[in-house]
Write a protein that holds these residues in place. Sequence first.
Motif, PDB file in Angstrom:
ATOM      1  N   ARG A  87      -6.015  -1.287  -1.400  1.00  0.00           N
ATOM      2  CA  ARG A  87      -5.883  -0.192  -2.376  1.00  0.00           C
ATOM      3  C   ARG A  87      -4.418   0.091  -2.697  1.00  0.00           C
ATOM      4  N   ARG A 113      -3.085  -0.353  -6.499  1.00  0.00           N
ATOM      5  CA  ARG A 113      -2.566   0.815  -7.229  1.00  0.00           C
ATOM      6  C   ARG A 113      -1.073   0.709  -7.544  1.00  0.00           C
ATOM      7  N   GLN A 128      -7.589  -0.319   2.896  1.00  0.00           N
ATOM      8  CA  GLN A 128      -6.582   0.605   2.395  1.00  0.00           C
ATOM      9  C   GLN A 128      -5.305  -0.128   1.981  1.00  0.00           C
TER      10      GLN A 128
END
Length: 151
Positions: free
Chosen positions: A84, A88, A81
């Motif tokens: 991510r 992003r 995570q």
Amino acid sequence: KPLILLDIDGCIRYPRGAKFPTDKTSAINQINQWSRSGKAEVRWMTYWGERATVEYAPSVNLDWFKHGRDVYVEDPDKEVQVFRWVDRNPTQKIIWIDDEIMSYFDLYVSRNGNRVVLVDWLLEHPNLLMVQPHHSCGMDAEDIQLVHDFL
């Protein structure tokens, strides 16, 4: 605004049986100050789930923080995570504070159909600071200064 992704155990809470238990008041006060002043948004990146907010934080006078870890995704592991978040938000300053960062060195993640070594990929991002407090004593003055300087 910079984002701090914060683990609990080994960072601001020392594990049971730690050889050098220390008072985390200065680290907790600094984390609250970064959040309150708007210098950074603080989010939990821990396996504690809601217990971080409703049990742990009030017990040590930490402010209320959102969770950065989404347990409803396909791969809820916090290291994936973090990957991510960085992927992003490539221009956002992100600070990951976790006492187990070194244990993720042999993990692979998939990016654009390619397998990449997680930590190698993370190290290529100048907007990411990884802080690994020593697990037996947690965040100390040096760790706090690293974060402060990065902000």
